[in-house]
Design a protein around this motif. Structure first.
Motif, PDB file in Angstrom:
ATOM      1  N   GLN A  18       0.851  -1.188   0.000  1.00  0.00           N
ATOM      2  CA  GLN A  18       0.000   0.000   0.000  1.00  0.00           C
ATOM      3  C   GLN A  18       0.888   1.240   0.000  1.00  0.00           C
ATOM      4  N   PRO A  19       0.680   2.120  -0.990  1.00  0.00           N
ATOM      5  CA  PRO A  19       1.573   3.276  -1.109  1.00  0.00           C
ATOM      6  C   PRO A  19       1.419   4.279   0.037  1.00  0.00           C
ATOM      7  N   ILE A  20       2.531   4.923   0.338  1.00  0.00           N
ATOM      8  CA  ILE A  20       2.565   5.988   1.337  1.00  0.00           C
ATOM      9  C   ILE A  20       2.994   7.250   0.596  1.00  0.00           C
ATOM     10  N   ILE A  21       2.180   8.282   0.750  1.00  0.00           N
ATOM     11  CA  ILE A  21       2.391   9.499  -0.040  1.00  0.00           C
ATOM     12  C   ILE A  21       2.802  10.649   0.872  1.00  0.00           C
ATOM     13  N   SER A  22       3.765  11.410   0.394  1.00  0.00           N
ATOM     14  CA  SER A  22       4.238  12.541   1.173  1.00  0.00           C
ATOM     15  C   SER A  22       3.467  13.795   0.792  1.00  0.00           C
ATOM     16  N   GLY A 209      -5.193   4.732   7.157  1.00  0.00           N
ATOM     17  CA  GLY A 209      -6.635   4.494   7.237  1.00  0.00           C
ATOM     18  C   GLY A 209      -7.433   5.669   6.700  1.00  0.00           C
ATOM     19  N   ILE A 210      -6.846   6.426   5.782  1.00  0.00           N
ATOM     20  CA  ILE A 210      -7.577   7.549   5.180  1.00  0.00           C
ATOM     21  C   ILE A 210      -8.545   6.962   4.158  1.00  0.00           C
ATOM     22  N   GLY A 211      -9.832   7.031   4.479  1.00  0.00           N
ATOM     23  CA  GLY A 211     -10.830   6.367   3.641  1.00  0.00           C
ATOM     24  C   GLY A 211     -11.790   7.326   2.978  1.00  0.00           C
ATOM     25  N   SER A 212     -11.614   8.624   3.203  1.00  0.00           N
ATOM     26  CA  SER A 212     -12.557   9.577   2.612  1.00  0.00           C
ATOM     27  C   SER A 212     -11.893  10.936   2.447  1.00  0.00           C
ATOM     28  N   PHE A 213     -12.561  11.771   1.675  1.00  0.00           N
ATOM     29  CA  PHE A 213     -12.107  13.156   1.458  1.00  0.00           C
ATOM     30  C   PHE A 213     -11.946  13.874   2.800  1.00  0.00           C
ATOM     31  N   ASN A 214     -12.938  13.693   3.686  1.00  0.00           N
ATOM     32  CA  ASN A 214     -12.877  14.383   4.975  1.00  0.00           C
ATOM     33  C   ASN A 214     -11.718  13.907   5.837  1.00  0.00           C
ATOM     34  N   GLN A 215     -11.428  12.625   5.755  1.00  0.00           N
ATOM     35  CA  GLN A 215     -10.300  12.112   6.532  1.00  0.00           C
ATOM     36  C   GLN A 215      -8.973  12.639   5.984  1.00  0.00           C
ATOM     37  N   GLY A 229      -3.967   5.119   2.799  1.00  0.00           N
ATOM     38  CA  GLY A 229      -5.351   4.695   3.004  1.00  0.00           C
ATOM     39  C   GLY A 229      -6.063   4.394   1.695  1.00  0.00           C
ATOM     40  N   PHE A 230      -7.207   3.705   1.799  1.00  0.00           N
ATOM     41  CA  PHE A 230      -7.997   3.307   0.636  1.00  0.00           C
ATOM     42  C   PHE A 230      -8.363   4.489  -0.240  1.00  0.00           C
ATOM     43  N   TYR A 231      -8.584   5.634   0.380  1.00  0.00           N
ATOM     44  CA  TYR A 231      -9.002   6.795  -0.405  1.00  0.00           C
ATOM     45  C   TYR A 231      -7.933   7.154  -1.444  1.00  0.00           C
TER      46      TYR A 231
END
Ligand code: CA
Length: 405
Positions: A18-22, A209-215, A229-231
């Motif tokens: 799962q990628p991790i983005i800076s 665990g970022i799953g949405s725009f708001n998160q 996260g999935f988002y």
């Protein structure tokens, strides 16, 4: 599927990434390796396998190390300049002083693995052993250049003091368990403390665990440097283009910045409005002899905005009673707080000095008023260089205005 099925089907185990983005470059800086197993009807997560402590430790260790080998090999075939986040059980690691794992990492150095690109993740709450032994081991691992991430922070009440002691390179906060898009205020405050702490100890704050725009917005607003996260992307068997989400992230950052800018503007507007109102009502005040008269006169001009007004001197001693608004919008004096000292409150002295220096009022952040048990802001204003007016603004007012929450 049980533990034995996993052991018997070791050749079916594959790493997912799962990628991790800076946030600063909006590029993929690394991947967390996650264990999956191929079954008849697809691919299943092995998360349960590592969490089940009834499974013999040597089984879990065997699979852990197997995944580690597979993940490193695959990464090195792809790119040697990408970080690899590996989950470990710190109890197991400590049992052999980290030697098994370190040996694995070192065996790949000749094939291009940089130890500084390796991040070991562990959940602090799963660790059962002695904290100072752990600290010792982590310091040793870090001395080799390997980075340490504390995983699952925020899920259970994490001990900030332990995080401070362990000095990880990365603190991973999971947003996934927050249901829907509502964030309890208390959790916001815990996160705020975490972002201050990571800054103090020089660690990188990361949200998973970022799953949405708001998160995502939440992560951005709370000082998150790395996102996962999935988002952004689900874990996949293959690696992705380094800039796969750069354009979409840029657009989302633009929304966030626009919205925050509006909020800041709303706060400045309220600050100016209050400043004008108070200046005008101070002109009508004949003498400053009776502080109670002064607060009552000013309070009456602020009936729409405030529920409590009082005056302190520059050492923080309250000089007036509280002018308090009742449910009929009438102002009454309450003497109880008079001569109490507020200099011990966060920001109090700093604000007094700033007001004296800048000769203008200051709007506070949102905080919980103990008496009212609701979120409020306080506007403070320098009457002269000895006296300061405090105007408490209730939740109901802030809520009705745009951008003040
Ligand atoms: Ca993890």
């Amino acid at each position: 599927m049980d533990a034995l099925d996993v052991i018997m089907n070791k050749d079916k185990i594959i790493p997912y990434f799962q990628p991790i983005i800076s946030a600063d470059t909006q590029l993929v800086i690394g991947y967390e390796a996650l264990a999956r197993i191929e079954v008849e009807n697809g691919v299943k997560s092995l998360g349960w396998f590592f969490k089940d402590h009834s499974i013999p430790e040597e089984y879990r260790q065997e699979i852990d190390e197997h995944i580690c080998h597979l993940a490193i090999k695959k990464l090195l075939d792809f790119d040697t300049n990408t970080m690899l986040f590996i989950n470990v059980d710190m109890n197991e690691l400590l049992a052999n002083n980290g030697e098994h794992l370190i040996k694995i990492f070192k065996s790949y150095e000749s094939r291009g693995l940089l130890l500084s690109n390796v991040v070991i993740e562990f959940a602090e709450q799963d660790f059962k052993g002695n904290l100072s032994s752990l600290k010792h081991l982590l310091t040793y691992i870090q001395s080799l250049g390997i980075q340490i991430a504390i995983d699952d922070v925020g899920k259970t009440g994490s001990n900030l003091d332990q995080i401070a002691l362990l000095r990880p390179n990365i603190v991973k906060v999971d947003l996934e368990f927050l249901e829907g898009d509502s964030f309890p205020q208390l959790y916001r405050d815990v996160l705020y403390s975490l972002s201050l702490l990571t800054r103090k100890i020089g660690a990188t704050l990361m949200f998973e665990g970022i799953g949405s725009f708001n998160q995502l917005n939440y992560a951005w607003r709370n000082g998150g440097h790395y996102y996962q996260g999935f988002y952004l992307s689900r874990p996949k068997s293959e690696f992705q283009a380094v800039d796969f989400c750069k354009n979409s992230l840029k657009k989302e950052f633009h929304h966030f910045i626009h919205y925050e800018r509006k909020k800041i503007e709303a706060q400045i507007t309220l600050t100016e409005k209050l400043s004008q109102l108070i200046k005008n009502s101070l002109k009508k005040v004949k003498s400053l002899n009776s502080y109670d008269d002064v607060v009552m006169q000013i309070a009456k001009q602020l009936t729409d905005i405030s529920f409590r007004v009082y005056i302190c001197d520059h050492d923080g001693y309250q000089q007036s009673s509280n002018a308090v608004k009742d449910e009929h919008n009438q102002w009454n004096l309450e003497e109880g707080s008079r001569f109490k000292n507020w200099s011990w409150r966060p920001y109090f002295l700093e604000n007094i000095v700033r007001m004296n220096y800048e000769r203008k009022g200051i709007l506070s952040d949102l905080y919980t008023d103990i008496e009212k048990d609701e979120m409020i802001r306080t506007y403070s204003f320098p009457i002269d260089d000895q006296l300061f007016l405090f105007v408490d603004i209730p939740y109901s007012y802030l809520f009705e205005q745009d951008g003040l929450m």
